[in-house]
Design an enzyme around this catalytic site. Structure first.
Site, short mmCIF file in Angstrom:
data_model
loop_
_atom_site.label_atom_id
_atom_site.label_comp_id
_atom_site.label_asym_id
_atom_site.label_seq_id
_atom_site.Cartn_x
_atom_site.Cartn_y
_atom_site.Cartn_z
N LYS A 9 0.82 -1.21 0.00
CA LYS A 9 0.00 0.00 0.00
C LYS A 9 0.87 1.27 0.00
O LYS A 9 2.06 1.22 0.30
CB LYS A 9 -0.94 -0.03 1.21
CG LYS A 9 -1.99 -1.14 1.14
CD LYS A 9 -2.97 -1.05 2.30
CE LYS A 9 -4.03 -2.14 2.23
NZ LYS A 9 -5.03 -2.01 3.32
N TYR A 49 -12.42 -1.28 -3.76
CA TYR A 49 -12.96 -1.53 -2.42
C TYR A 49 -14.49 -1.38 -2.38
O TYR A 49 -15.04 -1.12 -1.31
CB TYR A 49 -12.31 -0.58 -1.41
CG TYR A 49 -10.95 -1.05 -0.91
CD1 TYR A 49 -10.80 -2.24 -0.19
CD2 TYR A 49 -9.81 -0.29 -1.12
CE1 TYR A 49 -9.58 -2.67 0.28
CE2 TYR A 49 -8.55 -0.71 -0.64
CZ TYR A 49 -8.46 -1.90 0.05
OH TYR A 49 -7.24 -2.33 0.54
N PHE A 57 -15.30 3.88 7.14
CA PHE A 57 -13.91 4.17 6.77
C PHE A 57 -13.68 4.27 5.26
O PHE A 57 -12.56 4.48 4.82
CB PHE A 57 -12.96 3.13 7.40
CG PHE A 57 -13.24 1.68 7.03
CD1 PHE A 57 -12.81 1.15 5.81
CD2 PHE A 57 -13.95 0.85 7.90
CE1 PHE A 57 -13.05 -0.17 5.47
CE2 PHE A 57 -14.19 -0.49 7.56
CZ PHE A 57 -13.74 -1.00 6.34
N ARG A 85 -2.37 -14.18 3.78
CA ARG A 85 -3.06 -13.48 4.87
C ARG A 85 -2.38 -13.77 6.21
O ARG A 85 -2.30 -12.90 7.08
CB ARG A 85 -4.55 -13.83 4.90
CG ARG A 85 -5.29 -13.17 3.72
CD ARG A 85 -6.79 -13.17 3.84
NE ARG A 85 -7.31 -12.38 4.93
CZ ARG A 85 -7.79 -11.14 4.83
NH1 ARG A 85 -7.78 -10.49 3.67
NH2 ARG A 85 -8.28 -10.53 5.88
N THR A 91 -5.99 -7.27 10.20
CA THR A 91 -6.14 -5.92 9.67
C THR A 91 -5.49 -4.87 10.56
O THR A 91 -4.86 -3.93 10.05
CB THR A 91 -7.66 -5.61 9.52
OG1 THR A 91 -8.28 -6.71 8.83
CG2 THR A 91 -7.88 -4.33 8.77
N ARG A 102 2.15 -6.75 8.84
CA ARG A 102 1.38 -5.61 9.33
C ARG A 102 1.89 -5.16 10.70
O ARG A 102 1.92 -3.95 10.98
CB ARG A 102 -0.11 -5.95 9.35
CG ARG A 102 -0.70 -5.88 7.93
CD ARG A 102 -2.07 -6.47 7.83
NE ARG A 102 -2.79 -6.01 6.64
CZ ARG A 102 -3.98 -6.46 6.28
NH1 ARG A 102 -4.59 -7.37 7.01
NH2 ARG A 102 -4.57 -5.99 5.19
N ASN A 112 -2.02 -0.08 6.98
CA ASN A 112 -1.52 -1.38 7.44
C ASN A 112 -0.63 -2.07 6.42
O ASN A 112 -0.46 -3.28 6.45
CB ASN A 112 -2.70 -2.26 7.88
CG ASN A 112 -3.71 -2.44 6.77
OD1 ASN A 112 -3.50 -2.01 5.65
ND2 ASN A 112 -4.82 -3.10 7.08
N HIS A 115 -2.21 -5.47 1.39
CA HIS A 115 -3.54 -6.02 1.11
C HIS A 115 -3.40 -7.46 0.66
O HIS A 115 -2.44 -7.79 -0.03
CB HIS A 115 -4.24 -5.23 0.01
CG HIS A 115 -5.45 -5.94 -0.55
ND1 HIS A 115 -6.68 -5.85 0.03
CD2 HIS A 115 -5.57 -6.81 -1.60
CE1 HIS A 115 -7.53 -6.62 -0.64
NE2 HIS A 115 -6.89 -7.21 -1.63
N GLU A 126 -9.89 -9.55 -8.11
CA GLU A 126 -8.85 -8.54 -7.86
C GLU A 126 -7.69 -8.67 -8.85
O GLU A 126 -7.15 -7.66 -9.30
CB GLU A 126 -8.36 -8.65 -6.41
CG GLU A 126 -9.45 -8.21 -5.43
CD GLU A 126 -9.09 -8.43 -3.96
OE1 GLU A 126 -9.93 -8.09 -3.11
OE2 GLU A 126 -8.00 -8.95 -3.66
N1 UDP Z 1 -9.81 -0.42 7.25
C1 UDP Z 1 -9.89 0.76 7.97
N2 UDP Z 1 -10.62 0.76 9.14
C2 UDP Z 1 -11.25 -0.34 9.60
C3 UDP Z 1 -11.18 -1.53 8.87
C4 UDP Z 1 -10.45 -1.55 7.69
O1 UDP Z 1 -9.33 1.78 7.58
O2 UDP Z 1 -11.88 -0.28 10.67
C5 UDP Z 1 -9.03 -0.44 5.98
C6 UDP Z 1 -7.72 -1.20 6.09
O3 UDP Z 1 -6.75 -0.53 5.26
C7 UDP Z 1 -8.09 -2.55 5.54
C8 UDP Z 1 -9.06 -2.18 4.43
O4 UDP Z 1 -9.80 -1.09 4.98
O5 UDP Z 1 -6.95 -3.26 5.08
C9 UDP Z 1 -10.02 -3.27 4.01
O6 UDP Z 1 -10.69 -3.75 5.16
P1 UDP Z 1 -10.91 -5.30 5.39
O7 UDP Z 1 -11.87 -5.47 6.49
O8 UDP Z 1 -11.22 -5.97 4.08
O9 UDP Z 1 -9.46 -5.79 5.93
P2 UDP Z 1 -8.32 -6.69 5.25
O10 UDP Z 1 -9.01 -7.73 4.40
O11 UDP Z 1 -7.46 -5.75 4.44
O12 UDP Z 1 -7.57 -7.27 6.42
MG MG Z 2 -10.45 -7.49 2.92
#
Ligand code: UDP
Ligand code: MG
Length: 137
Positions: A9, A49, A57, A85, A91, A102, A112, A115, A126
């Site tokens: 990112k 997204y 958010f 992952r 996250t 992360r 974080n 992705h 994706e």
């Molecule tokens: N995100 C955020 N606030 C939150 C949750 C997620 O800013 O409370 C952002 C973060 O950059 C995250 C992305 O949104 O990676 C996508 O969220 P997701 O729940 O899909 O998490 P991921 O799959 O990336 O772990």
């Molecule tokens: Mg996600």
């Protein structure tokens, strides 16, 4: 073999962490099948997204993701989706275990560092969002 989609990112690219993160990916045994530096528009970040468009958010996240260059990649290994992952960690970097990307490179739940796709269908979507067939090895 399985493929997943990954992003370094803009927070991590901006802090010159591309090399260390790519190194960790290769050390972990993934094969990089495609890799490109992109600068997303706000609209492109919103498309990527879209599943999160109703979340509080969403606006901040898509501002962040379009704030500077990012590295998009296709990674291949056995069980690549779950394995990537696990290497990233959860996250929220504050909840991530030592040794995860992360935890090491993220600075907030939004910023974080990386992705990763969460399922085979999202990985296929994706990958197709960023790469054409000819760019994939
Ligand atoms: N995100 C955020 N606030 C939150 C949750 C997620 O800013 O409370 C952002 C973060 O950059 C995250 C992305 O949104 O990676 C996508 O969220 P997701 O729940 O899909 O998490 P991921 O799959 O990336 O772990
Ligand atoms: Mg996600």
């Amino acid at each position: 073999m399985e493929r997943t989609f990954a992003i370094i990112k803009p927070d991590a690219v901006g802090r010159r962490l591309t090399g260390p993160i790519v190194g960790r990916i290769e050390q972990a045994g993934f094969t990089i099948q495609a890799l490109r530096l992109v600068r997303l528009t706000k609209r492109e970040a919103e498309g990527f997204y879209a599943v999160h468009r109703d979340k509080p958010f969403f606006g901040s996240l898509t501002d962040f993701m379009s704030s500077g260059p990012a590295v998009v990649m296709v990674l291949e290994s056995p069980d690549a989706i779950a394995k990537w992952r696990a290497l990233m960690g959860p996250t929220d970097p504050g909840k991530a275990a030592p040794g995860t990307l992360r935890r090491e490179f993220g600075t907030s739940i939004e910023r974080n560092a990386t992705h990763g796709s969460d399922a085979p269908e999202t990985a296929a979507y994706e990958i197709g969002y960023f790469f054409r067939g000819m760019e994939l090895l």
